[in-house]
Write a protein that holds these residues in place. Structure first.
Motif, PDB file in Angstrom:
ATOM      1  N   ARG A   1     -12.667  -0.171   2.069  1.00  0.00           N
ATOM      2  CA  ARG A   1     -11.737  -0.952   2.129  1.00  0.00           C
ATOM      3  C   ARG A   1     -11.869  -2.060   2.972  1.00  0.00           C
ATOM      4  O   ARG A   1     -11.683  -3.112   2.866  1.00  0.00           O
ATOM      5  CB  ARG A   1     -10.501  -0.214   2.211  1.00  0.00           C
TER       6      ARG A   1
ATOM      7  N   ASN B   1      -4.457  -3.161  -2.489  1.00  0.00           N
ATOM      8  CA  ASN B   1      -3.421  -2.208  -1.827  1.00  0.00           C
ATOM      9  C   ASN B   1      -2.972  -1.518  -2.836  1.00  0.00           C
ATOM     10  O   ASN B   1      -2.213  -0.489  -2.712  1.00  0.00           O
ATOM     11  CB  ASN B   1      -2.396  -3.213  -1.382  1.00  0.00           C
ATOM     12  N   LYS B   2      -3.289  -1.528  -4.198  1.00  0.00           N
ATOM     13  CA  LYS B   2      -2.666  -0.871  -5.273  1.00  0.00           C
ATOM     14  C   LYS B   2      -3.879  -0.128  -5.935  1.00  0.00           C
ATOM     15  O   LYS B   2      -3.672   0.897  -6.708  1.00  0.00           O
ATOM     16  CB  LYS B   2      -2.138  -1.806  -6.587  1.00  0.00           C
ATOM     17  N   THR B   3      -5.081  -0.134  -5.243  1.00  0.00           N
ATOM     18  CA  THR B   3      -6.215   0.810  -5.963  1.00  0.00           C
ATOM     19  C   THR B   3      -6.502   1.859  -5.047  1.00  0.00           C
ATOM     20  O   THR B   3      -6.691   2.000  -3.852  1.00  0.00           O
ATOM     21  CB  THR B   3      -7.523  -0.118  -6.190  1.00  0.00           C
ATOM     22  N   PHE B   4      -6.581   3.054  -5.662  1.00  0.00           N
ATOM     23  CA  PHE B   4      -7.069   4.196  -4.957  1.00  0.00           C
ATOM     24  C   PHE B   4      -8.271   4.641  -4.556  1.00  0.00           C
ATOM     25  O   PHE B   4      -8.806   4.766  -3.436  1.00  0.00           O
ATOM     26  CB  PHE B   4      -6.127   5.447  -5.727  1.00  0.00           C
ATOM     27  N   ILE B   5      -9.038   4.479  -5.813  1.00  0.00           N
ATOM     28  CA  ILE B   5     -10.715   4.545  -5.424  1.00  0.00           C
ATOM     29  C   ILE B   5     -10.942   3.250  -5.373  1.00  0.00           C
ATOM     30  O   ILE B   5     -11.230   2.609  -6.637  1.00  0.00           O
ATOM     31  CB  ILE B   5     -11.310   5.485  -6.554  1.00  0.00           C
ATOM     32  N   THR B   6     -11.771   2.643  -4.457  1.00  0.00           N
ATOM     33  CA  THR B   6     -12.288   1.520  -4.339  1.00  0.00           C
ATOM     34  C   THR B   6     -14.016   1.331  -4.670  1.00  0.00           C
ATOM     35  O   THR B   6     -14.572   2.559  -4.260  1.00  0.00           O
ATOM     36  CB  THR B   6     -11.859   0.687  -3.106  1.00  0.00           C
TER      37      THR B   6
ATOM     38  N   LYS C   1       0.831  -1.277   0.135  1.00  0.00           N
ATOM     39  CA  LYS C   1      -0.077   0.031   0.209  1.00  0.00           C
ATOM     40  C   LYS C   1       0.871   1.314   0.137  1.00  0.00           C
ATOM     41  O   LYS C   1       0.574   2.303  -0.634  1.00  0.00           O
ATOM     42  CB  LYS C   1      -0.823   0.086   1.275  1.00  0.00           C
ATOM     43  N   ASN C   2       2.027   1.127   0.754  1.00  0.00           N
ATOM     44  CA  ASN C   2       3.053   2.260   0.948  1.00  0.00           C
ATOM     45  C   ASN C   2       4.102   2.525  -0.252  1.00  0.00           C
ATOM     46  O   ASN C   2       4.905   3.168   0.006  1.00  0.00           O
ATOM     47  CB  ASN C   2       3.255   2.446   2.347  1.00  0.00           C
TER      48      ASN C   2
END
Lengths: 207, 207, 207
Positions: B74, B65-70, A205-206
């Motif tokens: 989350r 973990n890689k997606t900004f807008i889910t 994530k980071n």
């Protein structure tokens, strides 16, 4: 951009303390199982390590509740310290059950599970400091795979232990007692895997 | 307004894969229990389905973990994929215990629990796609009630199974073994209910 | 500043209802254990209280899903109502197991665990209303310590109970049955401690 905001770095110290504490517990557990003497003193030592774990967890939750900007998601911090604490809790519960069940001596499978716990927590001691720097991703992934492999080994030992239990001619009381102890120790190896998975999640994530 | 932001739709595919995978596992479990032959091959097949479930879960967590807008919270995504994975994990653990305990044949109650799992996961296969559209609320609620009803049926079977176990004249080893297996299979029906509850929660929140 | 935004206060009512409901369940449990007569009627009453708990939990989750501004973190509300509900669920499961196992009479240790549950839930009934006002911090901390002390007492009783079980000359079936019942009742005391810890966390965060 987030780097410009001063973050509370004390969390990393606490996670690393918790990992070292769980490893100390695993070493004490293996020592008890490999040399089943002075068992009262050795069990008391494991209980002390468990109390130290409680304090680390409590300090982490208190810090979490008082900190506005955390180095990563609050839920991840909560989960990570919770699962780290479970490892030493479960080892202590396993030993406590051995004492109150008046087990006369550990089995080979119990010693095998203790070794898996020593090895898994040794990796956690190395893994947790890597969370401090997002450059460490490849090493984090490698260590997480190693902890997963050890968890599979723990699972294999538990299966062997349960199968032997019912072929051993043990009496009912001993079947019940040992099934309980094996399940508790195997859960501790599951919690090591949970810690590795949470660390992997945070790192991705980071990244 | 949220519709204007492109969202990561791949999560729905993964949830639906996980639901279909758990249903495939339930069908394989029922086949094993109803025709207790070629048990090594059938158990290996269930283990393969369990590994497929692990991969779906891992892919979901990585995407999360890689997606900004889910598409939704989350924590809900985390919980939903975790509980979906537990269903197949527990069915696989139940079968694995039957093998290592050298159970000679399944009981009627075990077959009853397998049927509940087939029916519950069949509903989950239909339920998960409904999450794609907020218009589906009435059908979602109906299906969630159906899964809850099946979980009650699983509970009833487990109670009957435990009561019979102690009236059956089974020896201690068989009491311990079957109690373990029933509890594991009944937990799988609980996880189906958890999935339905999480889906209901997500649907209400996004209605 | 958050005080200017009208918040949904109904959550406090629901938490307090859930705490009172768990206390009512504990009183009914203690009554059953202390006077083991009319057991069908008393068990049915505990099941009714469990159903009332399910309704409170369901109402809380529905409100949570429909409320935009919550008095504290959504995850905390979710966890708090979940653990409150577990208390009455576990007490009901324990009683249900006693019935289906055809236990002839409760042990002193079972009565001891029921007393711990009465005392812990009595504190929760006083504790939950304190969440309404951040001035109550010192009392909250005092009550949380009291619940933790009771959980330790529950743990001590369970250890005594398990040790006695294997020294009692009970037959295998009774060892298995009572181990199950003790573990379920002791888990209920753990859930009381979880509730206290969650309340403490919420109070510190909002102080």
């Amino acid at each position: 951009v987030f780097r410009l905001i001063p973050r509370e770095e004390g969390f990393f110290d606490l996670f690393e303390q918790a990992a070292r504490n769980s490893h100390e517990g695993a070493l004490a557990l293996a020592d008890l199982f490999n040399d089943f003497n002075n068992i009262d003193a050795k069990a008391a030592r494991i209980e002390d390590i468990e109390h130290a774990g409680d304090k680390i967890t409590h300090d982490t939750i208190t810090k979490l509740n008082k900190t506005f900007i955390t180095p990563f998601d609050r839920e991840d911090i909560h989960r990570l310290i919770g699962r780290l604490d479970d490892i030493i809790d479960l080892m202590d519960t396993g030993v406590s059950r051995m004492m109150l069940y008046k087990i006369s001596k550990p089995t080979d499978d119990a010693r095998g599970l203790a070794k898996v716990l020593v090895d898994s927590t040794a990796i956690l001691v190395e893994l947790l400091p890597l969370l401090r720097n997002e450059k460490n991703m490849p090493d984090i992934l490698k260590m997480c795979i190693a902890v997963n492999t050890l968890e599979n080994e723990g699972d294999r030992i538990q299966k062997h232990a349960l199968a032997s239990l019912f072929e051993s001619g043990f009496d009912a009381a001993n079947m019940i007692k040992w099934k309980d102890i094996y399940e508790i120790l195997e859960s501790a190896t599951d919690r090591c895997e949970d810690v590795a998975n949470i660390v992997e999640s945070i790192a991705i994530k980071n990244a």
